[in-house]
Design an enzyme around this catalytic site. Structure first.
Site, mmCIF file in Angstrom:
data_model
loop_
_atom_site.group_PDB
_atom_site.id
_atom_site.type_symbol
_atom_site.label_atom_id
_atom_site.label_comp_id
_atom_site.label_asym_id
_atom_site.label_seq_id
_atom_site.Cartn_x
_atom_site.Cartn_y
_atom_site.Cartn_z
ATOM 1 N N GLU A 1 13.829 -6.481 -45.961
ATOM 2 C CA GLU A 1 15.124 -6.391 -45.273
ATOM 3 C C GLU A 1 15.223 -4.945 -44.789
ATOM 4 O OE1 GLU A 1 18.048 -6.032 -43.786
ATOM 5 O OE2 GLU A 1 19.245 -5.924 -45.610
ATOM 6 N N CYS B 1 22.911 -1.906 -42.260
ATOM 7 C CA CYS B 1 21.758 -2.327 -41.459
ATOM 8 C C CYS B 1 22.173 -3.204 -40.280
ATOM 9 C CB CYS B 1 20.734 -3.026 -42.334
ATOM 10 S SG CYS B 1 21.431 -4.322 -43.339
HETATM 11 P P1 NAD Z 1 14.239 4.934 -47.377
HETATM 12 O O1 NAD Z 1 13.625 3.688 -46.869
HETATM 13 O O2 NAD Z 1 13.364 6.120 -47.627
HETATM 14 O O3 NAD Z 1 14.969 4.624 -48.741
HETATM 15 C C1 NAD Z 1 15.714 3.451 -48.881
HETATM 16 C C2 NAD Z 1 15.608 3.003 -50.320
HETATM 17 O O4 NAD Z 1 14.255 2.727 -50.587
HETATM 18 C C3 NAD Z 1 16.028 4.097 -51.289
HETATM 19 O O5 NAD Z 1 16.857 3.518 -52.239
HETATM 20 C C4 NAD Z 1 14.733 4.593 -51.879
HETATM 21 O O6 NAD Z 1 14.890 4.921 -53.227
HETATM 22 C C5 NAD Z 1 13.816 3.404 -51.732
HETATM 23 N N1 NAD Z 1 12.436 3.801 -51.517
HETATM 24 C C6 NAD Z 1 11.969 4.799 -50.745
HETATM 25 N N2 NAD Z 1 10.621 4.859 -50.801
HETATM 26 C C7 NAD Z 1 10.241 3.869 -51.639
HETATM 27 C C8 NAD Z 1 8.983 3.425 -52.122
HETATM 28 N N3 NAD Z 1 7.825 4.014 -51.748
HETATM 29 N N4 NAD Z 1 8.953 2.395 -52.985
HETATM 30 C C9 NAD Z 1 10.089 1.783 -53.366
HETATM 31 N N5 NAD Z 1 11.317 2.155 -52.948
HETATM 32 C C10 NAD Z 1 11.387 3.195 -52.094
HETATM 33 O O7 NAD Z 1 15.425 5.310 -46.455
HETATM 34 P P2 NAD Z 1 16.443 6.567 -46.513
HETATM 35 O O8 NAD Z 1 15.763 7.896 -46.358
HETATM 36 O O9 NAD Z 1 17.320 6.433 -47.671
HETATM 37 O O10 NAD Z 1 17.148 6.267 -45.172
HETATM 38 C C11 NAD Z 1 16.381 6.392 -43.975
HETATM 39 C C12 NAD Z 1 16.680 5.262 -43.062
HETATM 40 O O11 NAD Z 1 16.364 4.010 -43.662
HETATM 41 C C13 NAD Z 1 18.134 5.115 -42.703
HETATM 42 O O12 NAD Z 1 18.522 6.060 -41.771
HETATM 43 C C14 NAD Z 1 18.145 3.701 -42.231
HETATM 44 O O13 NAD Z 1 17.669 3.663 -40.918
HETATM 45 C C15 NAD Z 1 17.175 2.993 -43.135
HETATM 46 N N6 NAD Z 1 17.865 2.263 -44.232
HETATM 47 C C16 NAD Z 1 18.080 0.947 -44.055
HETATM 48 C C17 NAD Z 1 18.754 0.242 -45.030
HETATM 49 C C18 NAD Z 1 19.016 -1.220 -44.861
HETATM 50 O O14 NAD Z 1 20.032 -1.699 -45.326
HETATM 51 N N7 NAD Z 1 18.098 -1.979 -44.266
HETATM 52 C C19 NAD Z 1 19.206 0.872 -46.179
HETATM 53 C C20 NAD Z 1 18.942 2.242 -46.332
HETATM 54 C C21 NAD Z 1 18.258 2.923 -45.352
#
Ligand code: NAD
Length: 476
Positions: free
Chosen positions: A250, A284
């Site tokens: 997602e 999202c």
């Molecule tokens: P990110 O993808 O780095 O982190 C999102 C979540 O994933 C965090 O809770 C993080 O702990 C977890 N995560 C990160 N790397 C991981 C890994 N290797 N293994 C498992 N979990 C991991 O995103 P961010 O820096 O928090 O935000 C950046 C962008 O991501 C946002 O600007 C947005 O575009 C997108 N985002 C989307 C959603 C969504 O609902 N689809 C949610 C958060 C962020």
């Protein structure tokens, strides 16, 4: 009840913290103050969680659907009782207005109630065979699941990882975001208190990449489910491929809002402006690219700006607040850069564009218009309180622009033209399309995207079925 001074892991039903484990600070986004220290799981903790998940799966897959449903329903009732307390924890660590945070917890209860019903409806089918023979399809749980949730909906994202899994008869290890851990811990605790065994639903924290690599390297885990950015989603799918684990992703979106010429501008604005700034735009499915037929454009932009300026921004605990801070320091920093880039490309800044105050991560509700498609913000999810409004020449151009990006999560359209509505249903590349409304989510409706927004579905009957696999029994 947990608070930010008692953050912990939940492994095998045990509350685990201390013992020399590394910790990380959890920050209040409204003040940037430290709320508490979150323990990280050690490698031994993760191995224990994996062993528990295996034994939990063997137990839970043999547990009757009635019992699984009863535990989910009891947990839902506990969430309703605890909604105010959990909602306050959620606002403290994530920032959204407390009314929305409490609503998020109640929505989690609704999801668990729906999953409880679905646990009893994972029907198979009988195939047609000659007399004396039989063949049937049954659905069985896929196995232990590892779930990774993001910080924007600290409660719903976690329930989406565990609810369908538990209904299906799987065990699940969930890692909520380290930035918003308390709501996730409280949710898992409600499930345990509702009767889900401690080895069936577990909660861990750590360095995200280290935790996911460790869990995904284990053959115990048969499915990986993730909410977050497309970049991390692609990385996890590659890791999962090494052991051919099932994945549900997602990921990000960049939702178009198609405003066709027969729309009533005030009705659209009254519905969509609130949606654009909900959760400070960190959603999202946030309505992002407003593609407005050119005759409506001036009135639409002016009305949007007027409403955006009227939004009360403040601490989520103040009763007048309609929009809280962004959830972390990365938010305002990243958004300011994207706005500067858009202005350099010739976009007009109609309102907002700046951080608010010198405390916490507040940002003004912002409107950019006439934004060239070359600007980064027209191509990458802004994930902040901003709307992009562009005039468009006719339906063909609008639909083409809506489908231009590699993302396809939510899309919105405003028109009463029945021919156009069926064309949109067929042609818009998105997992969810709202016509004349802003809602793309309900417990009984599959939620998820296409293209770079991911695959697999959460919620709805599909949310449970995607935690199951078909097994065919041939009887001679
Ligand atoms: P990110 O993808 O780095 O982190 C999102 C979540 O994933 C965090 O809770 C993080 O702990 C977890 N995560 C990160 N790397 C991981 C890994 N290797 N293994 C498992 N979990 C991991 O995103 P961010 O820096 O928090 O935000 C950046 C962008 O991501 C946002 O600007 C947005 O575009 C997108 N985002 C989307 C959603 C969504 O609902 N689809 C949610 C958060 C962020």
């Amino acid at each position: 009840m947990i608070d930010h001074t008692s953050l912990h892991l939940l492994i095998g039903g045990e509350t685990i913290s201390g013992g020399g484990r590394e910790t990380q600070d959890v920050i209040d986004p409204a003040t940037a103050e430290v709320l508490g220290a979150l323990p990280h799981a050690t490698k031994d903790d993760l191995d224990q969680a994996l062993a528990n998940a295996e034994s939990g799966f063997q137990e839970w897959r043999r547990t009757s659907a009635d019992k699984r449903a009863a535990a989910l329903n009891k947990a839902a009732a506990l969430l309703r009782e605890r909604a105010s307390d959990i909602g306050q924890l959620l606002t403290r660590e994530q920032g959204k207005p407390v009314r929305e945070a409490i609503g998020e917890v109640v929505y989690c209860a609704m999801l668990l109630e729906f999953y409880a019903g679905e646990a009893k409806r994972t029907y198979g089918r009988e195939l047609v065979r000659p007399a004396g023979q039989a063949a049937r399809v049954i659905y069985v749980p896929v196995g232990p699941i590892a779930g990774f949730a993001a910080w924007n909906f600290p409660a719903i994202n976690v329930v989406r990882k565990v609810g369908g899994a538990i209904a299906a008869g799987c065990s699940v290890i969930v890692k909520p975001s380290e930035e918003t851990p308390a709501a996730g811990i409280a949710l898992v605790q409600a499930l345990l208190d509702g009767g889900v065994p401690g080895n069936v639903c577990q909660c861990v924290f750590g360095v995200p990449d280290e935790v996911s690599r460790h869990l995904l390297a284990s053959p115990v885990i048969r499915k990986v489910t993730f909410t977050g950015s497309t970049a991390v989603g692609k990385h996890l799918v590659k890791l999962a491929a090494d052991d051919l684990k099932v994945t549900t992703m997602e990921l990000g979106g960049h939702a178009p809002v198609m405003v066709f010429k027969d729309s009533d501008v005030d009705t659209v604005l009254d519905t969509m402006v609130g949606a654009a700034y909900r959760n400070a735009g960190q959603v999202c499915v946030s309505p992002t690219r407003f593609l407005v037929e050119e005759d409506l454009f001036p009135a639409f932009r002016d009305g949007f700006v007027e409403r955006a300026k009227a939004i009360a921004v403040g601490n989520g605990f103040d009763k007048d607040t309609r929009m809280g801070p962004m959830a972390n320091e990365r938010g305002p920093e990243g958004l300011a850069k994207k706005i500067a880039d858009a202005k350099n490309h010739g976009a007009k800044l109609d309102t907002g564009g700046e951080r608010i105050g010198n405390q916490g991560f507040f940002f003004e509700p912002t409107v950019l218009s006439e934004v060239p498609t070359e600007a980064e913000i027209m191509n990458e999810e802004p994930f902040g309180p901003i709307a992009l409004i562009n005039p468009m020449a006719g339906a063909d151009a609008i639909i083409e622009e809506a489908n231009r990006l590699p993302y396809g999560l939510a899309a919105y359209a405003w028109t009463n033209d029945p021919v156009l509505r069926s064309r949109l249903a067929a042609d818009v590349e998105a997992g969810m399309l709202a016509i004349n409304g802003a809602n793309v989510s309900a417990p009984d409706a599959p939620f998820g995207g296409v293209k770079w927004s991911g695959f697999g579905r959460e919620d709805g009957a599909e949310g449970v079925m995607h935690c199951m696999v078909a097994k065919t029994i041939h009887e001679g």
